[in-house]
Design a protein around this motif. Structure first.
Motif, PDB file in Angstrom:
ATOM      1  N   VAL A  82      30.843  44.594  45.270  1.00 14.04           N
ATOM      2  CA  VAL A  82      30.741  44.076  46.635  1.00 14.04           C
ATOM      3  C   VAL A  82      30.814  42.549  46.633  1.00 14.04           C
ATOM      4  CG1 VAL A  82      29.177  43.822  48.603  1.00 14.04           C
ATOM      5  CG2 VAL A  82      29.515  46.065  47.569  1.00 14.04           C
ATOM      6  N   LEU A  83      30.155  41.926  45.666  1.00 17.39           N
ATOM      7  CA  LEU A  83      30.179  40.465  45.573  1.00 17.39           C
ATOM      8  C   LEU A  83      31.593  39.951  45.331  1.00 17.39           C
ATOM      9  CD1 LEU A  83      28.878  37.676  45.393  1.00 17.39           C
ATOM     10  CD2 LEU A  83      28.338  38.158  42.983  1.00 17.39           C
ATOM     11  N   ILE A  84      32.293  40.544  44.375  1.00 24.80           N
ATOM     12  CA  ILE A  84      33.654  40.089  44.077  1.00 24.80           C
ATOM     13  C   ILE A  84      34.573  40.345  45.274  1.00 24.80           C
ATOM     14  CG2 ILE A  84      35.625  40.346  42.517  1.00 24.80           C
ATOM     15  CD1 ILE A  84      33.647  41.245  40.372  1.00 24.80           C
ATOM     16  N   THR A  85      34.372  41.475  45.945  1.00 22.40           N
ATOM     17  CA  THR A  85      35.168  41.772  47.139  1.00 22.40           C
ATOM     18  C   THR A  85      35.025  40.679  48.184  1.00 22.40           C
ATOM     19  OG1 THR A  85      34.998  44.166  46.814  1.00 22.40           O
ATOM     20  CG2 THR A  85      35.454  43.402  49.049  1.00 22.40           C
ATOM     21  N   SER A  86      33.812  40.229  48.407  1.00 21.97           N
ATOM     22  CA  SER A  86      33.593  39.197  49.428  1.00 21.97           C
ATOM     23  C   SER A  86      34.239  37.874  49.029  1.00 21.97           C
ATOM     24  CB  SER A  86      32.093  39.011  49.675  1.00 21.97           C
ATOM     25  OG  SER A  86      31.444  38.503  48.522  1.00 21.97           O
ATOM     26  N   ILE A  87      34.198  37.539  47.743  1.00 18.70           N
ATOM     27  CA  ILE A  87      34.826  36.290  47.273  1.00 18.70           C
ATOM     28  C   ILE A  87      36.341  36.355  47.426  1.00 18.70           C
ATOM     29  CG2 ILE A  87      35.208  34.800  45.268  1.00 18.70           C
ATOM     30  CD1 ILE A  87      32.420  35.679  44.255  1.00 18.70           C
ATOM     31  N   LEU A  88      36.926  37.472  47.009  1.00 16.50           N
ATOM     32  CA  LEU A  88      38.376  37.624  47.124  1.00 16.50           C
ATOM     33  C   LEU A  88      38.808  37.643  48.585  1.00 16.50           C
ATOM     34  CD1 LEU A  88      39.266  40.316  44.411  1.00 16.50           C
ATOM     35  CD2 LEU A  88      39.005  37.845  44.177  1.00 16.50           C
ATOM     36  N   ALA A  89      38.042  38.341  49.430  1.00 15.03           N
ATOM     37  CA  ALA A  89      38.388  38.417  50.856  1.00 15.03           C
ATOM     38  C   ALA A  89      38.375  37.030  51.486  1.00 15.03           C
ATOM     39  CB  ALA A  89      37.419  39.349  51.577  1.00 15.03           C
ATOM     40  N   ALA A  90      37.378  36.211  51.123  1.00 14.33           N
ATOM     41  CA  ALA A  90      37.302  34.854  51.679  1.00 14.33           C
ATOM     42  C   ALA A  90      38.474  33.997  51.199  1.00 14.33           C
ATOM     43  CB  ALA A  90      35.973  34.208  51.290  1.00 14.33           C
ATOM     44  N   GLY A 245      46.503  43.653  45.651  1.00 15.46           N
ATOM     45  CA  GLY A 245      46.650  43.690  44.197  1.00 15.46           C
ATOM     46  C   GLY A 245      45.353  43.451  43.464  1.00 15.46           C
ATOM     47  N   GLY A 246      44.534  42.560  43.995  1.00 16.03           N
ATOM     48  CA  GLY A 246      43.275  42.265  43.318  1.00 16.03           C
ATOM     49  C   GLY A 246      42.164  43.238  43.623  1.00 16.03           C
ATOM     50  N   LEU A 247      42.271  43.941  44.761  1.00 16.19           N
ATOM     51  CA  LEU A 247      41.122  44.710  45.236  1.00 16.19           C
ATOM     52  C   LEU A 247      41.356  46.211  45.374  1.00 16.19           C
ATOM     53  CD1 LEU A 247      38.232  44.590  46.281  1.00 16.19           C
ATOM     54  CD2 LEU A 247      39.129  44.025  48.548  1.00 16.19           C
ATOM     55  N   LEU A 248      42.418  46.620  46.070  1.00 16.95           N
ATOM     56  CA  LEU A 248      42.516  48.026  46.485  1.00 16.95           C
ATOM     57  C   LEU A 248      42.614  48.991  45.314  1.00 16.95           C
ATOM     58  CD1 LEU A 248      44.622  48.158  49.756  1.00 16.95           C
ATOM     59  CD2 LEU A 248      42.206  47.670  49.392  1.00 16.95           C
ATOM     60  N   THR A 249      43.420  48.664  44.300  1.00 15.51           N
ATOM     61  CA  THR A 249      43.513  49.580  43.159  1.00 15.51           C
ATOM     62  C   THR A 249      42.170  49.707  42.436  1.00 15.51           C
ATOM     63  OG1 THR A 249      44.342  47.747  41.807  1.00 15.51           O
ATOM     64  CG2 THR A 249      45.979  49.240  42.740  1.00 15.51           C
ATOM     65  N   LYS A 250      41.346  48.676  42.514  1.00 17.57           N
ATOM     66  CA  LYS A 250      40.048  48.712  41.822  1.00 17.57           C
ATOM     67  C   LYS A 250      39.075  49.669  42.487  1.00 17.57           C
ATOM     68  CE  LYS A 250      42.117  45.535  39.623  1.00 17.57           C
ATOM     69  NZ  LYS A 250      43.176  45.298  40.615  1.00 17.57           N
ATOM     70  N   VAL A 251      39.302  49.975  43.764  1.00 14.42           N
ATOM     71  CA  VAL A 251      38.459  50.965  44.426  1.00 14.42           C
ATOM     72  C   VAL A 251      38.677  52.332  43.782  1.00 14.42           C
ATOM     73  CG1 VAL A 251      37.840  52.031  46.623  1.00 14.42           C
ATOM     74  CG2 VAL A 251      38.554  49.638  46.569  1.00 14.42           C
ATOM     75  N   GLY A 252      39.938  52.666  43.500  1.00 13.28           N
ATOM     76  CA  GLY A 252      40.228  53.919  42.798  1.00 13.28           C
ATOM     77  C   GLY A 252      39.645  53.937  41.398  1.00 13.28           C
ATOM     78  N   ILE A 253      39.758  52.810  40.685  1.00 13.19           N
ATOM     79  CA  ILE A 253      39.210  52.728  39.324  1.00 13.19           C
ATOM     80  C   ILE A 253      37.687  52.827  39.356  1.00 13.19           C
ATOM     81  CG2 ILE A 253      39.063  51.310  37.244  1.00 13.19           C
ATOM     82  CD1 ILE A 253      41.858  52.510  37.918  1.00 13.19           C
ATOM     83  N   TYR A 254      37.062  52.174  40.326  1.00 12.82           N
ATOM     84  CA  TYR A 254      35.607  52.276  40.484  1.00 12.82           C
ATOM     85  C   TYR A 254      35.193  53.727  40.691  1.00 12.82           C
ATOM     86  CZ  TYR A 254      31.089  52.199  42.867  1.00 12.82           C
ATOM     87  OH  TYR A 254      29.794  52.458  43.229  1.00 12.82           O
ATOM     88  N   ALA A 255      35.924  54.452  41.536  1.00 14.37           N
ATOM     89  CA  ALA A 255      35.587  55.853  41.810  1.00 14.37           C
ATOM     90  C   ALA A 255      35.712  56.702  40.548  1.00 14.37           C
ATOM     91  CB  ALA A 255      36.487  56.400  42.913  1.00 14.37           C
ATOM     92  N   ILE A 256      36.733  56.429  39.736  1.00 19.42           N
ATOM     93  CA  ILE A 256      36.877  57.156  38.465  1.00 19.42           C
ATOM     94  C   ILE A 256      35.687  56.874  37.559  1.00 19.42           C
ATOM     95  CG2 ILE A 256      38.241  57.321  36.341  1.00 19.42           C
ATOM     96  CD1 ILE A 256      40.732  56.799  38.029  1.00 19.42           C
ATOM     97  N   ILE A 257      35.333  55.605  37.429  1.00 20.20           N
ATOM     98  CA  ILE A 257      34.203  55.243  36.563  1.00 20.20           C
ATOM     99  C   ILE A 257      32.916  55.881  37.067  1.00 20.20           C
ATOM    100  CG2 ILE A 257      32.738  53.309  35.814  1.00 20.20           C
ATOM    101  CD1 ILE A 257      35.270  51.586  35.709  1.00 20.20           C
ATOM    102  N   HIS A 334      40.123  40.730  36.001  1.00 21.09           N
ATOM    103  CA  HIS A 334      41.419  41.036  36.608  1.00 21.09           C
ATOM    104  C   HIS A 334      41.410  40.803  38.113  1.00 21.09           C
ATOM    105  CE1 HIS A 334      44.770  43.611  38.058  1.00 21.09           C
ATOM    106  NE2 HIS A 334      45.349  43.169  36.962  1.00 21.09           N
ATOM    107  N   MET A 335      40.317  41.110  38.766  1.00 24.34           N
ATOM    108  CA  MET A 335      40.251  40.911  40.209  1.00 24.34           C
ATOM    109  C   MET A 335      40.428  39.439  40.567  1.00 24.34           C
ATOM    110  SD  MET A 335      37.252  43.659  41.196  1.00 24.34           S
ATOM    111  CE  MET A 335      37.375  43.560  42.982  1.00 24.34           C
TER     112      MET A 335
END
Length: 494
Positions: A82-90, A245-257, A334-335
């Motif tokens: 969530v923290l990295i998401t907010s930084i990238l979004a900003a 590229g930095g965020l959306l694919t990581k949601v899928g990877i997070y769900a796998i983990i 990577h993000m």
């Protein structure tokens, strides 16, 4: 304090709704969204500290206790994402201020930008798989609008493929949820973990696990379901391509983990060291070969998204604390780096008017800050010490050799070399060599675009030079998620 967990979901939702009423005023939308994005960074940073202090914080919506109610779970992994998401979004938002067209702003760019963040944060924080599906759909619906915003023929054609694949994935997702519910009688993740452990993951549950892997693998761009990504991420403007590229694919990877450390961890020889490691190897190799073969700035970076997610699932597949810690470290690296590279590609396109690297050249003379920012991010992506790419890849590959995973470890080393070659190809064509710019292009200033990129490049440097404490934190997260009882006991209060 647990009530604060809902802020990363409800706050961007409210801001997105408010922005709809200011669709005719670009200035008002920019002011509101800019301030809100910075506030989101502060909220997320506070929640990350809270999670570090308490390990796991639970919110039971409406006082319905688990496993019956809607549960939000803030552990260290979710808080970090969530923290990295907010930084990238900003960062991407402030970059968009200098690059996005008035036409896109007029058609609800900013509201759907924040609705996208609602879905992403919800996916990270939810404690049950049905709401994971719901937040995935919120994220995808917002991404559909953003990816076609602007309405070019190319965008519409490629986004159609993106939509069709995700509709198929969503249908498979809801089927997998129904199937696991029919077997276990629950959709709460902690309760699922407990129920699957009780029956010791029989064959039918392993089949369901593979279904979930296919669903999340398609959304994370894993082999063989990665074909949609390069062209889909080429069409949108740089700010969106960077965020996707930095965020959306990581949601899928997070769900796998999350699912394969909490629920489906009882047959690791088949699921982790078999299916996941094999998919990781092919994803890394085919992705980097695609990157090496391209001569378009954004397409090279798009193919590298594919190759790099292979490292993340490789760490999960090896399934040791060292490997999983490396995977978490690598996701963080990577993000930041991938988002920075896409934004740098956008700044370069702003100057040159093209993404064809053969048509560029000599930017180092007129744009030294842009050039060396790209160089730092590029060698970090390739894994050159002392930057973050090296220290995140090293534990994954080391764990691979320790566990006798010789083939996948060798592939990972080869992919690192090919990544360096493709990054240096960009550097040689775009920034080095003969100056092919016009006088106007040579005198163009992109300082306003480099300001939001600077923190991302700085984070890549910090992640490398502060590798020891950061890896210690990653190892703490890995040990926490590899012991499912931590999550189960916190949610079910056992």
């Amino acid at each position: 304090m647990s009530n604060l967990i809902i802020l990363p979901i409800i706050f961007p939702f409210i801001i997105g709704a408010v922005l709809i009423f200011f669709s005719k005023s670009s200035r008002a939308q920019r002011i509101i969204s800019g301030i809100s994005a910075l506030l989101m960074v502060g909220i997320s940073a506070y929640l990350a500290v809270l999670a570090f202090q308490q390990d796991t914080v639970i919110l039971e919506s409406g006082d319905w206790v688990a496993p019956y109610g809607i549960i939000l779970v803030l552990d260290n992994l979710a808080a970090l994402m969530v923290l990295i998401t907010s930084i990238l979004a900003a960062s991407c938002l402030f970059f968009a201020f200098g690059t996005i067209s008035k036409k896109r702003e007029k058609y609800y760019f900013y509201p759907f930008y924040f609705f996208l963040i609602v879905g992403v944060n919800g996916a990270f924080l939810t404690g049950d798989i049905f709401n994971l599906f719901v937040f995935f759909e919120v994220m995808l619906l917002a991404s559909y609008v953003l990816i076609v915003n602007g309405g070019s023929k190319y965008q519409l054609r490629e986004s159609f493929k993106y939509v069709i694949l995700n509709i198929f994935g969503s249908a498979l997702f809801i089927m997998a949820i129904a199937w696991i519910y029919s077997v276990t009688g629950t959709v709460n993740m902690a309760h699922l973990s407990e129920r699957v452990a009780e029956i010791n993951q029989p064959g039918i549950v392993t089949v369901i696990a593979v279904m979930f892997f296919i669903v999340f693998g398609a959304k994370g761009a894993l082999f063989p379901l990665y074909f949609w990504l390069p062209k889909s991420y080429y069409g949108p403007p740089a700010a969106l391509a960077a965020l996707f590229g930095g965020l959306l694919t990581k949601v899928g990877i997070y769900a796998i983990i999350r699912m394969f450390t909490l629920v489906f961890y009882h047959e690791p020889l088949f699921t982790h060291k078999g299916i996941i490691v094999t998919a990781a190897g092919f994803t890394m190799l085919l992705g980097v070969l695609g990157a090496v073969s391209q001569f378009d700035f954004k397409r090279i970076l798009s193919y590298h998204i594919i190759s790099q997610v292979g490292y993340m699932v490789m760490g999960l597949g090896i399934f040791t604390p060292l490997a999983v810690a490396g995977a978490i470290y690598y996701i963080v690296h990577h993000m930041f780096v991938k988002t920075a590279l896409f934004l740098l590609a956008g700044a370069t396109e702003k100057i040159t008017g093209t993404t064809d690297i053969k048509a560029m050249g000599g930017l180092i003379k007129s744009q030294p800050v842009l050039t060396w920012s790209f160089f730092i991010a590029a060698i970090s992506l390739a894994g050159i010490p002392p930057l973050s790419g090296f220290f995140s890849k090293f534990p994954i590959i080391l764990a691979g050799f320790q566990e006798g995973q010789w083939v996948i470890s060798a592939v990972a080393l080869l992919v690192g070399l090919l990544t360096l070659i493709s990054m240096m190809k960009i550097f040689g064509y775009v920034f080095w060599g003969e100056n092919k710019l016009t006088e106007r292009q040579n005198n163009m200033s992109v300082t306003n675009l480099l300001i939001p990129i600077a923190p991302l490049v700085a984070f890549s440097i910090i992640l490398g030079f502060a590798a020891e404490p950061i890896f210690t934190y990653s190892l703490h997260i890995a040990e926490q998620i590899l012991e499912p009882s931590n999550y189960v006991n916190a949610v079910l209060k056992e």
